[in-house]
Design a protein around this motif. Structure first.
Motif, PDB file in Angstrom:
ATOM      1  N   LEU A   1       9.554  -4.848 -10.266  1.00  0.00           N
ATOM      2  CA  LEU A   1      10.023  -3.852  -9.301  1.00  0.00           C
ATOM      3  C   LEU A   1      10.683  -4.540  -8.114  1.00  0.00           C
ATOM      4  CD1 LEU A   1       7.083  -1.271  -9.056  1.00  0.00           C
ATOM      5  CD2 LEU A   1       9.212  -1.036 -10.301  1.00  0.00           C
ATOM      6  N   PRO A   2      11.603  -3.851  -7.436  1.00  0.00           N
ATOM      7  CA  PRO A   2      12.195  -4.423  -6.215  1.00  0.00           C
ATOM      8  C   PRO A   2      11.128  -4.723  -5.162  1.00  0.00           C
ATOM      9  CG  PRO A   2      13.482  -2.554  -6.990  1.00  0.00           C
ATOM     10  CD  PRO A   2      12.239  -2.576  -7.818  1.00  0.00           C
ATOM     11  N   GLY A   3      10.120  -3.846  -5.046  1.00  0.00           N
ATOM     12  CA  GLY A   3       9.002  -4.084  -4.150  1.00  0.00           C
ATOM     13  C   GLY A   3       7.754  -4.414  -4.941  1.00  0.00           C
ATOM     14  N   ARG A   4       6.692  -4.777  -4.254  1.00  0.00           N
ATOM     15  CA  ARG A   4       5.444  -5.128  -4.917  1.00  0.00           C
ATOM     16  C   ARG A   4       4.335  -4.175  -4.483  1.00  0.00           C
ATOM     17  NH1 ARG A   4       7.561 -10.293  -3.786  1.00  0.00           N
ATOM     18  NH2 ARG A   4       7.872 -11.570  -5.657  1.00  0.00           N
ATOM     19  N   GLU A   5       3.651  -3.563  -5.472  1.00  0.00           N
ATOM     20  CA  GLU A   5       2.461  -2.803  -5.118  1.00  0.00           C
ATOM     21  C   GLU A   5       1.302  -3.793  -4.958  1.00  0.00           C
ATOM     22  OE1 GLU A   5      -0.056  -2.544  -7.752  1.00  0.00           O
ATOM     23  OE2 GLU A   5       1.304  -4.047  -8.553  1.00  0.00           O
ATOM     24  N   LEU A   6       0.111  -3.296  -4.688  1.00  0.00           N
ATOM     25  CA  LEU A   6      -0.993  -4.166  -4.275  1.00  0.00           C
ATOM     26  C   LEU A   6      -1.335  -5.241  -5.299  1.00  0.00           C
ATOM     27  CD1 LEU A   6      -3.384  -1.595  -2.540  1.00  0.00           C
ATOM     28  CD2 LEU A   6      -2.153  -3.496  -1.473  1.00  0.00           C
ATOM     29  N   THR A   7      -1.450  -4.862  -6.563  1.00  0.00           N
ATOM     30  CA  THR A   7      -1.840  -5.843  -7.579  1.00  0.00           C
ATOM     31  C   THR A   7      -0.783  -6.931  -7.735  1.00  0.00           C
ATOM     32  OG1 THR A   7      -3.135  -4.183  -8.781  1.00  0.00           O
ATOM     33  CG2 THR A   7      -2.473  -6.155 -10.001  1.00  0.00           C
ATOM     34  N   ALA A   8       0.477  -6.548  -7.736  1.00  0.00           N
ATOM     35  CA  ALA A   8       1.549  -7.535  -7.850  1.00  0.00           C
ATOM     36  C   ALA A   8       1.562  -8.468  -6.645  1.00  0.00           C
ATOM     37  CB  ALA A   8       2.897  -6.825  -7.992  1.00  0.00           C
ATOM     38  N   LEU A   9       1.300  -7.914  -5.460  1.00  0.00           N
ATOM     39  CA  LEU A   9       1.278  -8.751  -4.259  1.00  0.00           C
ATOM     40  C   LEU A   9       0.141  -9.763  -4.319  1.00  0.00           C
ATOM     41  CD1 LEU A   9       2.338  -9.407  -1.444  1.00  0.00           C
ATOM     42  CD2 LEU A   9       0.800  -7.649  -0.533  1.00  0.00           C
ATOM     43  N   VAL A  10      -1.043  -9.317  -4.748  1.00  0.00           N
ATOM     44  CA  VAL A  10      -2.181 -10.237  -4.868  1.00  0.00           C
ATOM     45  C   VAL A  10      -1.861 -11.355  -5.860  1.00  0.00           C
ATOM     46  CG1 VAL A  10      -4.561 -10.447  -5.671  1.00  0.00           C
ATOM     47  CG2 VAL A  10      -3.902  -8.539  -4.198  1.00  0.00           C
TER      48      VAL A  10
ATOM     49  N   LEU B   1       0.835  -1.205   0.000  1.00  0.00           N
ATOM     50  CA  LEU B   1       0.000   0.000   0.000  1.00  0.00           C
ATOM     51  C   LEU B   1       0.868   1.253   0.000  1.00  0.00           C
ATOM     52  CD1 LEU B   1      -2.814   1.265   0.148  1.00  0.00           C
ATOM     53  CD2 LEU B   1      -2.666   1.105   2.655  1.00  0.00           C
ATOM     54  N   LEU B   2       1.932   1.253   0.792  1.00  0.00           N
ATOM     55  CA  LEU B   2       2.850   2.398   0.820  1.00  0.00           C
ATOM     56  C   LEU B   2       3.500   2.618  -0.543  1.00  0.00           C
ATOM     57  CD1 LEU B   2       4.661   1.994   4.280  1.00  0.00           C
ATOM     58  CD2 LEU B   2       2.849   3.608   3.660  1.00  0.00           C
ATOM     59  N   LEU B   3       3.865   1.534  -1.228  1.00  0.00           N
ATOM     60  CA  LEU B   3       4.461   1.662  -2.555  1.00  0.00           C
ATOM     61  C   LEU B   3       3.440   2.212  -3.542  1.00  0.00           C
ATOM     62  CD1 LEU B   3       6.775   1.311  -4.513  1.00  0.00           C
ATOM     63  CD2 LEU B   3       6.131  -1.099  -4.798  1.00  0.00           C
ATOM     64  N   THR B   4       2.194   1.779  -3.409  1.00  0.00           N
ATOM     65  CA  THR B   4       1.124   2.302  -4.268  1.00  0.00           C
ATOM     66  C   THR B   4       0.963   3.800  -4.064  1.00  0.00           C
ATOM     67  OG1 THR B   4      -0.068   0.187  -4.285  1.00  0.00           O
ATOM     68  CG2 THR B   4      -1.353   2.171  -4.776  1.00  0.00           C
ATOM     69  N   TRP B   5       0.957   4.236  -2.805  1.00  0.00           N
ATOM     70  CA  TRP B   5       0.851   5.678  -2.513  1.00  0.00           C
ATOM     71  C   TRP B   5       2.072   6.429  -3.048  1.00  0.00           C
ATOM     72  CZ3 TRP B   5      -0.793   5.267   3.355  1.00  0.00           C
ATOM     73  CH2 TRP B   5      -2.125   4.825   3.411  1.00  0.00           C
ATOM     74  N   LYS B   6       3.244   5.837  -2.879  1.00  0.00           N
ATOM     75  CA  LYS B   6       4.475   6.490  -3.350  1.00  0.00           C
ATOM     76  C   LYS B   6       4.438   6.698  -4.861  1.00  0.00           C
ATOM     77  CE  LYS B   6       9.420   5.593  -3.986  1.00  0.00           C
ATOM     78  NZ  LYS B   6      10.520   4.612  -3.771  1.00  0.00           N
ATOM     79  N   LEU B   7       4.075   5.645  -5.606  1.00  0.00           N
ATOM     80  CA  LEU B   7       4.004   5.745  -7.057  1.00  0.00           C
ATOM     81  C   LEU B   7       2.961   6.772  -7.482  1.00  0.00           C
ATOM     82  CD1 LEU B   7       4.200   1.960  -8.054  1.00  0.00           C
ATOM     83  CD2 LEU B   7       6.016   3.673  -8.251  1.00  0.00           C
TER      84      LEU B   7
END
Length: 220
Positions: A168-177, A19-25
């Motif tokens: 990406l190095p991290g995962r936003e919400l869709t990638a995590l799901v 969620l934090l990555l989603t907000w950051k992007l």
């Protein structure tokens, strides 16, 4: 509810980071996209037909091209031209270009609602064209597009899901799901949690936009 509880117990921190990555992007693309859109809008007001034509083409291209197609071009086609951009900046650049095009289009619509008599009056008072744009035109145009820009910010937040198309190095919400669904049998629960986070973020943005719109509204 039991599956959701177990999912949050096992992957709660991962969802929070996503969620934090989603907000950051979202913010890393909205802020420069908004500023770039304002610059494009102002330049389109100048009496320079070649510049106007070029910027109109710019707006129409990035307003109508699919974000995923643009991301694929930036990530996989630009390296053939010796232009290599990391994955996260590529996602931000994609969303920034799209945001700037829609911002310029919305601001242009807002400017068209301003009576020409106001501009003529400002010029008759001795104001320079740049002063008319900065002191008369833009403030009123910005007031009139608060709600469209709020909707654009929500759409931009949802479009961060295209980051799932690149590693990406991290995962936003869709990638995590997607990862959770592939690794376990709780894909539906993971989707429900992510959807709740998307909806909550969208409602928060809409609420903030509504407050801002009431504050800057001329007619109350």
């Amino acid at each position: 509810m039991g599956e959701v509880s177990r999912l949050l117990a096992d992957h709660g921190p991962a969802f929070w980071q996503a969620l934090l990555l989603t907000w950051k992007l979202t913010m890393a693309s909205f802020v420069p996209g908004f500023l770039l859109g304002m610059v494009v809008t102002v330049l389109r007001l100048l009496p320079l037909p070649p510049l106007r034509f070029t910027l109109t083409v710019y707006v129409e291209i990035f307003r109508n091209i699919p974000s995923v197609a643009l991301l694929i071009f930036i990530v996989f086609a630009l390296p053939d031209l010796n232009v290599v951009i990391d994955y996260e900046p590529s996602v931000i650049l994609t969303l920034t270009l799209v945001c700037s095009a829609f911002t310029a289009d919305y601001l242009r619509s807002g400017i068209n609602t301003i009576p020409g008599s106001q501009i003529e009056a400002a010029l008759s008072l001795g104001m320079r064209p740049v002063q008319v744009i900065s002191n008369v035109v833009l403030p009123q145009a910005l007031r009139s597009v608060v709600q469209p820009m709020t909707s654009l910010l929500i759409a931009l937040m949802l479009s961060t899901s295209l980051a799932s198309q690149v590693p990406l190095p991290g995962r936003e919400l869709t990638a995590l799901v997607s990862k959770i669904a592939n690794d376990s049998a709780v894909g539906i629960a993971a989707f429900a949690v992510a959807a709740t986070m998307y909806v909550a973020t969208g409602l928060l943005i809409a609420w903030a936009g509504s407050i801002l719109e009431k504050k800057v509204r001329i007619l109350r």
